[in-house]
Design a protein around this motif. Structure first.
Motif, PDB file in Angstrom:
ATOM      1  N   UNK A   1     -37.166   5.165   1.353  1.00 46.24           N
ATOM      2  CA  UNK A   1     -36.420   5.335   0.103  1.00 46.24           C
ATOM      3  C   UNK A   1     -35.529   6.565   0.244  1.00 46.24           C
TER       4      UNK A   1
ATOM      5  N   UNK B   1     -32.770   3.342  -8.977  1.00 48.96           N
ATOM      6  CA  UNK B   1     -33.227   4.013 -10.191  1.00 48.96           C
ATOM      7  C   UNK B   1     -32.333   5.218 -10.465  1.00 48.96           C
TER       8      UNK B   1
ATOM      9  N   UNK C   1     -47.786  10.642  -8.127  1.00 48.72           N
ATOM     10  CA  UNK C   1     -46.636   9.805  -7.740  1.00 48.72           C
ATOM     11  C   UNK C   1     -46.840   8.364  -8.188  1.00 48.72           C
TER      12      UNK C   1
ATOM     13  N   UNK D   1     -30.357  12.194 -10.800  1.00 50.84           N
ATOM     14  CA  UNK D   1     -30.574  11.710  -9.431  1.00 50.84           C
ATOM     15  C   UNK D   1     -30.623  10.183  -9.398  1.00 50.84           C
TER      16      UNK D   1
ATOM     17  N   UNK E   1     -32.241   7.080  -6.944  1.00 48.35           N
ATOM     18  CA  UNK E   1     -33.154   6.727  -5.851  1.00 48.35           C
ATOM     19  C   UNK E   1     -32.949   5.256  -5.510  1.00 48.35           C
ATOM     20  N   UNK E   2     -32.931   4.934  -4.228  1.00 48.60           N
ATOM     21  CA  UNK E   2     -32.960   3.514  -3.841  1.00 48.60           C
ATOM     22  C   UNK E   2     -34.172   3.252  -2.964  1.00 48.60           C
ATOM     23  N   UNK E   3     -34.747   2.090  -3.146  1.00 44.83           N
ATOM     24  CA  UNK E   3     -35.908   1.690  -2.347  1.00 44.83           C
ATOM     25  C   UNK E   3     -35.971   0.170  -2.324  1.00 44.83           C
TER      26      UNK E   3
ATOM     27  N   UNK F   1     -42.547  15.769  -7.339  1.00 44.34           N
ATOM     28  CA  UNK F   1     -41.804  14.656  -6.752  1.00 44.34           C
ATOM     29  C   UNK F   1     -40.923  13.969  -7.800  1.00 44.34           C
ATOM     30  N   UNK F   2     -39.789  13.431  -7.361  1.00 43.61           N
ATOM     31  CA  UNK F   2     -38.973  12.609  -8.274  1.00 43.61           C
ATOM     32  C   UNK F   2     -39.704  11.318  -8.648  1.00 43.61           C
ATOM     33  N   UNK F   3     -40.775  11.014  -7.926  1.00 45.09           N
ATOM     34  CA  UNK F   3     -41.586   9.834  -8.240  1.00 45.09           C
ATOM     35  C   UNK F   3     -42.728  10.155  -9.205  1.00 45.09           C
TER      36      UNK F   3
ATOM     37  N   UNK G   1     -43.139   4.123   2.410  1.00 41.62           N
ATOM     38  CA  UNK G   1     -42.035   3.244   2.021  1.00 41.62           C
ATOM     39  C   UNK G   1     -40.701   3.979   2.160  1.00 41.62           C
TER      40      UNK G   1
ATOM     41  N   UNK H   1     -32.734   9.363  -1.828  1.00 36.97           N
ATOM     42  CA  UNK H   1     -32.381   9.916  -3.133  1.00 36.97           C
ATOM     43  C   UNK H   1     -31.101  10.734  -3.030  1.00 36.97           C
TER      44      UNK H   1
ATOM     45  N   UNK I   1     -36.285  10.167  -0.348  1.00 32.56           N
ATOM     46  CA  UNK I   1     -36.722  10.412  -1.729  1.00 32.56           C
ATOM     47  C   UNK I   1     -38.039  11.188  -1.775  1.00 32.56           C
ATOM     48  N   UNK I   2     -38.887  10.974  -0.794  1.00 32.21           N
ATOM     49  CA  UNK I   2     -40.190  11.656  -0.777  1.00 32.21           C
ATOM     50  C   UNK I   2     -40.022  13.173  -0.692  1.00 32.21           C
TER      51      UNK I   2
END
Lengths: 276, 276
Positions: B3, B90, A97, B112, B114-116, A20-22, B1, B5, B14-15
């Motif tokens: 998010x 991010x 994550x 990359x 990511x927004x959340x 994951x990017x997380x 959540x 990407x 993003x997940x």
């Protein structure tokens, strides 16, 4: 390049395996790893590597989610798919994550094992000796095999440009370790290697075991100025075993050729490794 | 959540966005990042963040593969999908897939965005003041916003257990920075913050700008012993803005309540941020 990865109970080509990017190993460096070499179907010194993996994990508040036996069986499965005489086995554990970008749940780690063919450095390094370049740096928390090898990776281009095989970290007038190796010198019959402020390598441990009785071992602070009077030098690392060192920056070590004691240890190591 | 990407020109949840297990950001920490806050559709102080991102990247031999304008447009697209009054953005850049486990091709990076939704700490921290705990540590290369926040991540559990909002790094009798923040004290009209050995935060820069004229600014080495005579204290970080600090370990700062000068800066900051 052929490579396979085990993750979440499945073996697939490593190129298709993703995280994951997380992942907090990526976002924050919260992770540990080991690199093991396998000779044929035999992961060499696996027990020692897994002991260190568990110690590193513990420091970060992580737990290796499977038993040593399960890891061993998984590696055998991966090796039987790869079918190489020598394979590199990389075991990676992260906090999984990220929670709110910086926290993690140790019960949901990322854990994977990759196997691939070992990348070989040119044979001349073993036949005529290799060169190192120094860099003024000391790793933080080097006793833990964490994921932060940023400076090592960053310096690869300078290393290659200098025709060197490894970067030697020097700080405050003392020599510590290679970017991904341990460092040794020989002065007559004395085998000297730093002990504090370095990663205690698994190959390093074996070398000291093989040297016992034959050499006088000194695990201690090593001054950079001592290199001038060294007769021989070498580095040790899992994937490259013993690499004899004949030059550090512009300094010739001893006579600038591979010395007899280094050759002795290289042979001893080969015998030990090949005998399984 | 919720998010989203952006990676390789595509926006997906993003997940579902992944990176290779060979990514050198993961395996070796060879990467840099920025965290930007967006108020509505406005990524706050983006220019300053991107300037630092490019400087950090340069240190590692990386290049941000897209222009500032493209990044801005991409962030706007991501924000319009997320639809939150405050969003965390991010931006991550790594050396891409590792070559021989430790080298990389700077022309094939991983990049990359990511927004959340922003994770909010309890309001009482802003209303009554927050607590910090200290840890004896100094980050290596803190001026570069690299991926190594291992100790920060590792210490989250101790921080939460202590009811603290942040970890304050102290070393050799001096105070440096928070694990993910900059640290300030006020003594009368003097606003004091460390300058060397810390990440020069974007929010820190704005606070100093807003404080100029009103306070006497001292950017300098800050002794831990000086905290005893501090009247007020606060930390600054992108996602939490100014957090007033009233306790460090068991030490009460000033009267143990949020001081008037900290309140002044909190209001100034809010006005500035909300005015766009």
């Amino acid at each position: 390049m052929k490579s396979y990865c085990w993750m979440n109970g499945k073996i697939i080509p490593a190129k298709q395996t993703k995280v994951s990017v997380y992942d907090i190993g990526l976002l924050r460096g919260l992770g540990v790893f080991e690199v093991v070499i396998a000779y044929g179907k035999h992961p060499f010194l696996l027990k020692e590597h897994l002991r260190r993996l568990r110690a590193s994990a513990h420091y970060l508040g992580l737990h290796v989610p499977v038993s040593d036996k399960q890891i061993y069986i998984t590696i055998l499965k991966l090796l039987s798919k790869l079918r190489e005489p020598q394979a590199l086995v990389r075991i990676v554990l992260t906090g999984g994550e990220a929670i709110h970008g910086i926290d993690f749940n140790p019960c949901q780690p990322t854990f994977f094992i990759v196997v691939e063919k070992v990348f070989k450095i040119p044979a001349q390094n073993y036949e005529q000796g290799a060169k190192l370049i120094t860099f003024n740096y000391r790793r933080e928390n080097p006793c833990i095999k964490h994921l932060n090898y940023r400076e090592a990776a960053r310096l690869q281009k300078a290393k290659n440009k200098a025709g060197a095989i490894e970067i030697l970290y020097v700080s405050g007038g003392s020599v510590y370790e290679g970017a991904t190796s341990n460092f040794f010198i020989l002065k007559g019959n004395r085998l000297i290697t730093p002990k504090d402020g370095v990663l205690i390598g698994v190959t390093r441990g074996l070398i000291l075991k093989l040297a016992r009785g034959k050499f006088k071992i000194e695990e201690r602070l090593l001054k950079f100025s001592e290199l001038k009077s060294a007769d021989e030098s070498f580095i040790t690392l899992t994937t490259k075993e013993i690499v004899p060192v004949v030059k550090i920056n512009n300094l010739k070590i001893g006579k600038g050729i591979i010395g007899p004691r280094t050759k002795y240890l290289m042979n001893k190591f080969k015998q030990y490794a090949r005998s399984g």
